[in-house]
Design a protein around this motif. Structure first.
Motif, PDB file in Angstrom:
ATOM      1  N   LYS A 116       1.000  -1.128   0.077  1.00  0.00           N
ATOM      2  CA  LYS A 116      -0.034  -0.058   0.051  1.00  0.00           C
ATOM      3  C   LYS A 116       0.924   1.189   0.184  1.00  0.00           C
ATOM      4  N   GLY A 117       0.322   2.454  -0.496  1.00  0.00           N
ATOM      5  CA  GLY A 117       0.801   3.688  -0.467  1.00  0.00           C
ATOM      6  C   GLY A 117       1.935   3.842  -1.653  1.00  0.00           C
ATOM      7  N   LYS A 118       2.491   4.988  -1.550  1.00  0.00           N
ATOM      8  CA  LYS A 118       3.347   5.542  -2.793  1.00  0.00           C
ATOM      9  C   LYS A 118       4.530   4.999  -2.636  1.00  0.00           C
ATOM     10  N   THR A 119       5.365   5.091  -3.818  1.00  0.00           N
ATOM     11  CA  THR A 119       6.471   4.427  -4.080  1.00  0.00           C
ATOM     12  C   THR A 119       7.441   5.581  -4.731  1.00  0.00           C
ATOM     13  N   PHE A 120       8.656   5.154  -4.787  1.00  0.00           N
ATOM     14  CA  PHE A 120       9.633   6.243  -5.452  1.00  0.00           C
ATOM     15  C   PHE A 120       9.307   7.005  -6.690  1.00  0.00           C
ATOM     16  N   ARG A 121       8.529   6.162  -7.660  1.00  0.00           N
ATOM     17  CA  ARG A 121       8.071   6.612  -8.685  1.00  0.00           C
ATOM     18  C   ARG A 121       7.076   7.793  -8.614  1.00  0.00           C
ATOM     19  N   ASP A 122       6.310   7.619  -7.485  1.00  0.00           N
ATOM     20  CA  ASP A 122       5.272   8.532  -7.448  1.00  0.00           C
ATOM     21  C   ASP A 122       6.133  10.087  -7.123  1.00  0.00           C
ATOM     22  N   ILE A 172       3.656 -20.989   0.999  1.00  0.00           N
ATOM     23  CA  ILE A 172       4.408 -20.273  -0.128  1.00  0.00           C
ATOM     24  C   ILE A 172       4.744 -19.123   0.628  1.00  0.00           C
ATOM     25  N   PRO A 173       5.973 -18.654   0.136  1.00  0.00           N
ATOM     26  CA  PRO A 173       6.714 -17.207   0.771  1.00  0.00           C
ATOM     27  C   PRO A 173       5.732 -16.198   0.056  1.00  0.00           C
ATOM     28  N   LEU A 174       5.410 -15.115   0.953  1.00  0.00           N
ATOM     29  CA  LEU A 174       4.885 -14.099   0.290  1.00  0.00           C
ATOM     30  C   LEU A 174       5.370 -12.847   0.900  1.00  0.00           C
ATOM     31  N   LEU A 175       5.750 -11.951  -0.246  1.00  0.00           N
ATOM     32  CA  LEU A 175       6.578 -10.813  -0.171  1.00  0.00           C
ATOM     33  C   LEU A 175       5.688  -9.474  -0.452  1.00  0.00           C
ATOM     34  N   VAL A 176       5.702  -8.416   0.481  1.00  0.00           N
ATOM     35  CA  VAL A 176       5.210  -7.050   0.289  1.00  0.00           C
ATOM     36  C   VAL A 176       6.294  -6.200   0.882  1.00  0.00           C
ATOM     37  N   VAL A 177       6.732  -5.411  -0.069  1.00  0.00           N
ATOM     38  CA  VAL A 177       7.887  -4.442   0.394  1.00  0.00           C
ATOM     39  C   VAL A 177       7.604  -2.957   0.315  1.00  0.00           C
ATOM     40  N   GLU A 178       7.468  -2.282   1.082  1.00  0.00           N
ATOM     41  CA  GLU A 178       7.053  -0.994   1.347  1.00  0.00           C
ATOM     42  C   GLU A 178       7.879  -0.014   0.129  1.00  0.00           C
ATOM     43  N   GLY A 179       7.450   1.023  -0.445  1.00  0.00           N
ATOM     44  CA  GLY A 179       8.265   1.929  -0.961  1.00  0.00           C
ATOM     45  C   GLY A 179       8.608   1.776  -2.592  1.00  0.00           C
ATOM     46  N   VAL A 180       8.425   0.359  -2.770  1.00  0.00           N
ATOM     47  CA  VAL A 180       8.579  -0.237  -3.916  1.00  0.00           C
ATOM     48  C   VAL A 180       7.729  -0.820  -4.515  1.00  0.00           C
TER      49      VAL A 180
END
Length: 928
Positions: free
Chosen positions: A65-71, A104-112
């Motif tokens: 969720k939220g904005k990334t460096f591209r925003d 199953i490993p689940l990945l969510v990384v903020e900012g990207v």
């Protein structure tokens, strides 16, 4: 042929899967009205991918969720995208939990974005000599492809290695970023270079090289064989800043700082307890049974390829060779004047069978404008009649009134048979223009559905499957996303080719399908006597619609909003501060740092989890989590129902008009969408209040007629078991009667707890529940549950015989049938994989009952429609599971209650009586 490398690291673009599943799968919901379609689709794709690849290392990566460096780089990045639909957002958290429960490993990384996480892991693994398989439908990922990294698209099971990228895009992987930067990407709002499209970008890259090389050699651009090449160099120079920005936006980061490495992403063990809980709640019955039986939910077998549709395996009905047909689009005619129309009116008038298709500017049959009509004859001739193309420069067209006046005698001539694809939509469009189409003889969608209900029945897939032909894709004409054109904006020359092909393919599909269907007399009868006539019945129900009390729903929304505010205030008091109830980070700080509650689970990054399951468990220790759970539930109810339904009221009719689908479910049951009336909640007070907003018009009363325990009655009929048939024949409470038999006690001595156990067995057996599953449901030892089931089969021996016989028949025939000959093919019934085989065996037991119940209510609808079609005192307005809902003139309720009950109870002849419960009231809730 490109092959998957042995044991690659599999990286799944979860966000891509999520949206594709949401749009590809029907809008499923459970009995509580919670949406489940996207979850079901994603899990199916994951399971199929894993079955094919059998990885030891895997991860599913979702956008945070939220904005990334591209925003931060570009404020308008993806800003044009509409907000995520509420029914999709609600499925994300439970989907995450199910994926993790599968091991199953689940990945969510903020900012990207998920792409950046995948890119980083893929590059890290490739540098260590590990092969990587990225599962995505996103063309941006092609920039990552190299000798170690490959893409797989599970929608069509295609693989892309470096050579495949060149074949598909015309450039190698290392130029994909340049390609996206030059032409832009409307889906992500990447600007690109103004005026440079796909062909121009390819011309530049193929003619000169990378974007850096192009800007270093702008003087060479004018000599390229590209339209507008002379001014292109100047345009590129002017747009240099946009090109550089676009390049940066399109570049996938491969150096994200991660707390884990590719080797950490090992396939884990599944948590059966959690899977049973989730599959039970969301009513994934087949998977629930597998989980309760302790079976592996993720098949590590390459027996079948990747499929998005779980029923897409080839059945005996469609194993024959594809009829490769020649389509010459250059022969299609476009009718722009009265002379051309007159010639075709003459042809159509003399034909015995014609194919018809309408083109409109919307898929909403109640508001869509008729833009054009296409026709085809049996000899291969086809034409398009444009009527309301209104783009600038469009040629003059025959007026709508003139055209319809000329065609009406043909369309209403019963002697001229018509064939269409999803004819119900065209029927609705013509009806709104005062034309009652007659002579509807064939619908290729329904022909395909009756032949094999487990396949896909849209025209594009049917054309590939039966004709070996790739049709013109609508997106190729109209584009995609927010800038997609409506049909009235498409140039007539292109529109004519597309529309005439639709009619031509419809005729050719009928010519291919009908001989297959005609080989089996029971299927022909099912088509002619049930599915085809039901098309017109559903069309009338749809156009009539249902009245919604928008003010009542708005009032409910206001009340819920007030309650949400009160809950927020209470949450702030309990937390000792105000905070954003939707903020995971703030919840983590308050629950685990400020209040010191125990951390029950962690996210992949090691942060304390605040998902719904965790909150429900924490609610036993503190009131705040309980408040949060209640707040989330009410928020969802508000956004999905009370806010949304009033906005769906048609301005002209003042009613809500759903779309019923005949060719979606494998068992023959109807489904509906926009809105999905089949799954409006009923098991809680808040949900029942929504049904109160479904009301009759003035002077009328709502009447609901519901089959009682129809699937159990069908079981009694199909099995012929004396104990069951006697209980139903004598009008006994079937669950109390079953308890009496199992526990060996008189009916009057059966306790409510014993009745509950008997009910669990009765319904569990229909879905193939094991003793393990029954023990979990009743909270008793497995041995005791097995004892109950053994006693059941002792008292009802023919039920067990039926189950054994139907499974044997399925293994011999490859399919099972309903009482009326509908077939459900079971390609896995002979599978060497035990899990697939057992799943097919359970379906073999259940499908004849579900399918027969579906057939019975369809027969009832046909009988009732025949009686009331021209009667203004009563209208059939909804079909929901085993229930029919009517608007009846208030002073005639008793008369029509008797009629409806009689017709429904006589819709089929069973060895036990069909019983229909009638309810009436001032709204749907009162009547149900």
């Amino acid at each position: 042929m490109t092959k998957i490398a042995e044991n690659p690291l599999v990286l799944v673009d979860g966000s891509s899967y999520l949206y594709r599943a949401f749009h590809a799968f029907p809008p499923l919901t459970n009995s509580l009205g919670e949406p489940t379609g996207a979850m079901y689709g994603v899990l199916n794709m994951l399971k199929s991918l894993i079955a094919q690849v059998q990885p030891t290392h895997i991860a599913v990566v979702f956008d945070a969720k939220g904005k990334t460096f591209r925003d931060e780089m570009f404020e308008q990045y993806k800003s044009h995208r509409p907000p995520m639909p509420d029914e999709l957002r609600a499925q994300i958290q439970p989907l995450h939990q199910i994926i993790k429960a599968l091991g199953i490993p689940l990945l969510v990384v903020e900012g990207v974005e998920a792409d950046d996480v995948i890119g980083t892991l893929a590059v890290q693994a490739a540098k260590c000599g590990q092969n990587v398989l990225i599962s995505t439908g996103d063309k941006d990922m092609a920039q990552l492809v190299n000798e170690r990294i490959m893409l797989i698209n599970t929608m069509n099971n295609t693989l892309l290695d470096p050579a495949g990228v060149v074949d598909k895009y015309g450039i190698p992987p290392e130029l994909i970023i340049d390609y996206l930067a030059l032409m832009g990407d409307s889906s992500d709002n990447i600007p690109g270079v103004a005026g440079v499209g796909e062909k121009t970008a390819l011309g530049l890259l193929q003619g000169i090289g990378s974007m850096a090389e192009i800007y270093a050699n702008l003087d060479k651009v004018a000599d390229l064989p590209i339209r507008g090449a002379k001014k292109l160099g100047e345009k590129l120079l002017t747009e240099k800043a946009n090109a550089d920005l676009s390049y940066a936006l399109a570049t996938i980061k491969t150096d994200v700082a991660l707390d884990f490495k590719p080797d950490d992403l090992r396939f884990g063990t599944q948590n059966l307890d959690e899977l049973v809980e989730y599959f039970g709640r969301y009513e994934f019955k087949r998977w629930l049974t597998e989980a309760m039986n302790g079976e592996s939910l993720v098949t590590k077998s390459a027996e079948q390829g990747v499929k998005i549709n779980p029923y897409q395996a080839t059945s005996k009905a469609t194993e024959s060779t594809v009829n490769q047909v020649e389509i010459d689009r250059s022969q299609y005619e476009i009718l722009l004047d009265s002379t051309a129309l007159s010639k075709w009116v003459e042809k159509l008038s003399q034909a015995t069978l014609i194919a018809l298709d309408t083109e409109t500017d919307s898929l909403d049959y109640m508001s869509a404008r008729l833009v054009g009509i296409s026709f085809a004859l049996e000899n291969g001739e086809a034409a398009y009649l444009p009527l309301q193309h209104d783009y600038i420069g469009a040629p003059s067209q025959i007026s709508l009134e003139t055209a319809l006046n000329a065609l009406k005698p043909i369309l209403e001539n019963e002697a001229i048979q018509k064939v269409g694809q999803n004819f119900k939509f065209d029927l609705n469009i013509f009806a709104r223009h005062g034309i009652n189409v007659k002579g509807i003889a064939f619908d290729t969608m329904l022909e395909s559905y009756v032949l094999d209900s487990t396949g896909r029945h849209n025209m594009d897939d049917l054309a590939k499957r039966y004709l070996g032909h790739n049709t013109i894709a609508f997106e190729d004409l109209a584009g995609k996303g927010k800038n997609q054109l409506t049909f009235n904006q498409i140039p007539i020359e292109q529109a004519g080719e597309y529309a005439a092909e639709d009619a031509d393919i419809t005729m050719k599909l009928h010519q291919a399908l009908w001989p297959k269907l005609s080989e089996t007399s029971t299927l022909v009868a099912l088509y002619n006597d049930m599915e085809l006539p039901l098309l017109s019945v559903l069309s009338r129900i749809e156009r009539h619609g249902v009245l919604i009390d928008g003010e009542l729903l708005f009032e409910q929304s206001r009340e819920i909003a007030q309650k949400l505010t009160a809950l927020e205030s209470k949450a702030f008091d309990l937390a000792g501060q105000s905070f954003n109830l939707a903020s995971t980070k703030q919840l983590q700080e308050i629950l685990f740092e400020r209040l010191g509650l125990p951390v029950l689970k962690k996210t992949p990054k090691g942060a304390p989890s605040t998902n719904e399951e965790v909150l429900e468990e924490l609610a036993y220790e503190h009131e705040l989590p309980k408040i949060l759970v209640e707040h989330r539930g009410l928020s969802k109810l508000k956004s999905t129902y009370t806010d949304k339904l009033p906005l769906m009221i048609n301005k002209q009719s003042g009613r809500v008009h759903t779309s019923y689908h005949q060719a979606v479910t494998a068992t023959g049951r109807l489904s509906s969408s926009d809105p999905n009336l089949q799954n409006i909640p009923i098991r809680n007070e808040a949900g029942r209040r929504i049904r109160k907003a479904f009301v009759p018009r003035e002077g009328y009363t709502m009447l609901a007629a519901d089959y009682s325990q129809i699937e159990l009655r069908i079981m009694a009929h199909l099995s012929g078991d004396k104990g069951l048939t006697t209980a139903f024949a004598e009008g006994k409470d079937i669950h109390r009667s079953t308890a009496s038999e199992i526990f060996g006690i008189p009916l009057e001595a059966v306790t409510s707890e014993q009745r509950r156990s008997a009910k669990a067995i009765n319904f569990g057996l229909i879905y193939g529940m094991s003793a393990f599953g029954l023990s979990r449901q009743l909270g008793i030892p497995r041995g005791e549950a097995q004892k109950y089931m053994d006693l059941y089969f002792q008292r009802y021996p023919n039920v067990q015989t039926f189950m054994t016989d139907i499974q044997s028949k399925a293994k011999n025939d490859g399919f099972v049938e309903t009482l009326f000959g509908r077939r459900l093919y079971l390609p896995d019934i002979q599978s060497s994989n035990a899990m697939r085989r057992k799943g097919a065996e359970r379906v073999a037991i259940n499908a004849p009952m579900q399918g027969t119940a579906a057939d019975i209510i369809k027969r009832a609808m046909l009988k009732i429609d025949e009686q009331i079609r021209d009667d203004e005192n009563i209208q059939m307005i909804m079909q929901v599971h085993d229930e029919l809902v009517f608007e009846v003139r208030s002073d005639l309720v008793e008369k029509y209650s008797v009629l409806i009950k009689q017709l429904m109870e006589n819709a089929a002849e069973l060895s036990v009586p069909l019983i229909v419960d009638i309810g009436v009231g001032e709204n749907w809730d009162e009547a149900h």
